[in-house]
Every structure is written in structure tokens, then in C-alpha cells.
Design an enzyme around this catalytic site. Structure first.
Site, mmCIF file in Angstrom:
data_model
loop_
_atom_site.group_PDB
_atom_site.id
_atom_site.type_symbol
_atom_site.label_atom_id
_atom_site.label_comp_id
_atom_site.label_asym_id
_atom_site.label_seq_id
_atom_site.Cartn_x
_atom_site.Cartn_y
_atom_site.Cartn_z
ATOM 1 N N GLY A 196 -2.846 0.757 -1.639
ATOM 2 C CA GLY A 196 -2.152 1.854 -2.301
ATOM 3 C C GLY A 196 -1.253 2.621 -1.353
ATOM 4 C CB SER A 197 0.126 1.769 1.718
ATOM 5 O OG SER A 197 0.257 0.369 1.547
ATOM 6 C CB THR A 198 4.164 2.124 -2.619
ATOM 7 O OG1 THR A 198 3.447 2.759 -3.687
ATOM 8 C CG2 THR A 198 3.844 0.634 -2.596
ATOM 9 N N GLY A 228 2.962 8.754 -0.599
ATOM 10 C CA GLY A 228 1.948 9.743 -0.273
ATOM 11 C C GLY A 228 1.170 9.464 1.002
ATOM 12 C CB ILE A 229 -2.438 10.012 1.772
ATOM 13 C CG1 ILE A 229 -2.476 11.523 1.502
ATOM 14 C CG2 ILE A 229 -3.401 9.665 2.907
ATOM 15 C CD1 ILE A 229 -3.813 12.033 0.996
ATOM 16 N N GLY A 230 -1.059 7.156 1.722
ATOM 17 C CA GLY A 230 -1.082 5.753 2.135
ATOM 18 C C GLY A 230 0.148 5.359 2.921
ATOM 19 C CB SER A 244 -11.146 13.784 -1.975
ATOM 20 O OG SER A 244 -10.827 15.038 -2.532
ATOM 21 C CE1 TYR A 254 -9.545 11.457 -6.459
ATOM 22 C CE2 TYR A 254 -10.238 13.730 -6.095
ATOM 23 C CZ TYR A 254 -9.606 12.584 -5.651
ATOM 24 O OH TYR A 254 -9.045 12.556 -4.397
#
Length: 264
Positions: A14-16, A18-20, A141, A154
């Protein structure tokens, strides 16, 4: 402190954005070959090109697949058979009244936020153990510890991630592989901007909206602002290095003091 990850391959789920994406950029800046992952080819290509532009000589592999499925993990293994660094960043979140969360939604949150990380760990940990070196990080988180009433599904999925991380750290004990969780606090991403505006006046300018959100919904924060993704990435890069060889089985906080505890 100099961190050199030359010769290491890192997969960040999930690195496209934000944090990733910030983590991938940080690892690339330290010399690692990074594998960018997302479900949509256009987003993966854009993220990879952004890293190559930002980091001279960056070695970036584009992995377009839904890593939250068994088929997606199998595709990842076929393209990248082994990695030295695995960052389980993929996750979903959203606001929902506790009594309205359906069974299907609970299961979806666990499938994406927990089982995707479990599958990737199962896939890549054995080779790390055989090699005698590896780094696995789970991006958790503050919601894992301070369950938010507006999205308990979540929060609970992130609580489970802390347990999964500790368990796999025990499975890798004595092998030279470290496994840790990173407890990220409220972070400034595009998705979080949308989330903030679900809870405060949509007419407010962003700076005011952010302050109002922190005042009303995250008053425990000691920095009184959202954390920037690069601040999360800095800790993950450290944990991915040889400098963090004695840190394993831990839940390390980069939360702006949000979790009201003197323990990590």
C-alpha cells in the site's frame, strides 16, 4: 547517524501515497531497492516515477496487485521472490457508528488490515530466517491503544496487528530477524484530510479544520498538530537498519505523545 541500506530489497504494501509512499522514499534515500505496491497500475507508476525523480539513482520495482488477497501475495512472490525488509503498511479506515458496523465490514477490515500482513509475513519471513537477517515492520496506529468510538472496527484491527507483530517476533527469535510495530499517531495524508472534514465544519480552511479536529477529537496530542508522513518514515527507516538490531517484538510509538502512557 548514517543509515546505509544498499543491497537490501524492501517491499512496502500500500505504498502509492501517504505514509507508505513516504516510507518507500525514505528507504530508497538510504540505498534500498524498493518495491512499490498498489492495486492500480497508474498510481503505482506515478509513485515509482516520483521516487526516481526525488532520489537520484533509485532502484524501484513496480508491483501492481491487490496484496490483500492470496492471489495478490502469490503474484508478489512471483515478481519479488525474497525481500530483506517488509513493511506492512496497507490499511483501510473510515467513520461508522459502532452499532451500524456489519459483519461484512468487520471481516473486510480484518482481511485488509490484519490478514494481508499475516500472509505477507508468512510468505517472506522463512527466507529471512534462513538468511539470518531481516526486518519486518507493521504500521499500526494510536487507535490500537485508544480505540476511537467513531471507528472501533479500525481500532480493533490495529490492536490485532500489535499482537500479530509480537507473535511473529517470537517465531523469529534468535534468527537475526526483527519484527516490530510502529504506532503512528494522527497523520496528515489526503485520506485523513477527508476524514477530518467528516468530523468538523467543511467550510473551514484546512489549517483551522486541522486545529479544530485536534482540539475536539485528539486533545491528548502533545504536539497539537497532525504528524507528517515523513516523520513516520524516519522511524521505519531506522527500524529497517542494522542499527536497530536489538529492537524486536516492540510497539514503537511515533504518535506525538497522543497515547497517554509512560510506556512505549
Amino acid at each position: 547517524m548514517h543509515i546505509d541500506l544498499s543491497g537490501k530489497t524492501a517491499l512496502i504494501s500500500g505504498s502509492t501515497q501517504g505514509i507508505g509512499l513516504a516510507i518507500a522514499t525514505g528507504l530508497a534515500s538510504s540505498g534500498a531497492r524498493v518495491v512499490i505496491n498498489g492495486r492500480h497500475e497508474e498510481a503505482v507508476v506515478k509513485a515509482a516515477e516520483g521516487i526516481r525523480t526525488q532520489v537520484a539513482g533509485a532502484d524501484v520495482v513496480e508491483l501492481t496487485t491487490d496484496i490483500a488477497t492470496e492471489e495478490g501475495v502469490a503474484k508478489a512472490l512471483s515478481i519479488v521472490p525474497s525481500v530483506d525488509i517488509l513493511v506492512n503498511n496497507l490499511g483501510i479506515f473510515g467513520v461508522k457508528d459502532a452499532l451500524e458496523i456489519t459483519d461484512e465490514e468487520w471481516l473486510r477490515y480484518f482481511d485488509v488490515n490484519v490478514l494481508a500482513a499475516v500472509r505477507l509475513t508468512r510468505a517472506y519471513l522463512p527466507a529471512m530466517m534462513s538468511a539470518g537477517w531481516g526486518r519486518i515492520s507493521y504500521i499500526a496506529s494510536d487507535s490500537a491503544v485508544v480505540i476511537p468510538e467513531e471507528m472501533i472496527h479500525y481500532g480493533v484491527s490495529k490492536t490485532a496487528m500489535l499482537g500479530v507483530s509480537r507473535g511473529f517476533a517470537k517465531a523469529a527469535a534468535g534468527t537475526g530477524v526483527t519484527v516490530n510495530s510502529v504506532i503512528a499517531g494522527p497523520t496528515h495524508t489526503a485520506g485523513v484530510e477527508d476524514f477530518v472534514y467528516q468530523l468538523v465544519d467543511k467550510e473551514l480552511p484546512w489549517d483551522e479544520a486541522q486545529r479544530e479536529f485536534m482540539r475536539l477529537h485528539r486533545p491528548q496530542s502533545l504536539i497539537k498538530r497532525l504528524i507528517e508522513p515523513e516523520e513516520i518514515a524516519n522511524l521505519v527507516v531506522y527500524l529497517s537498519s542494522s542499527l536497530a538490531s536489538a529492537t524486536t517484538g516492540a510497539a514503537v510509538r511515533v504518535d506525538g505523545g497522543y497515547v497517554d502512557s509512560i510506556l512505549p
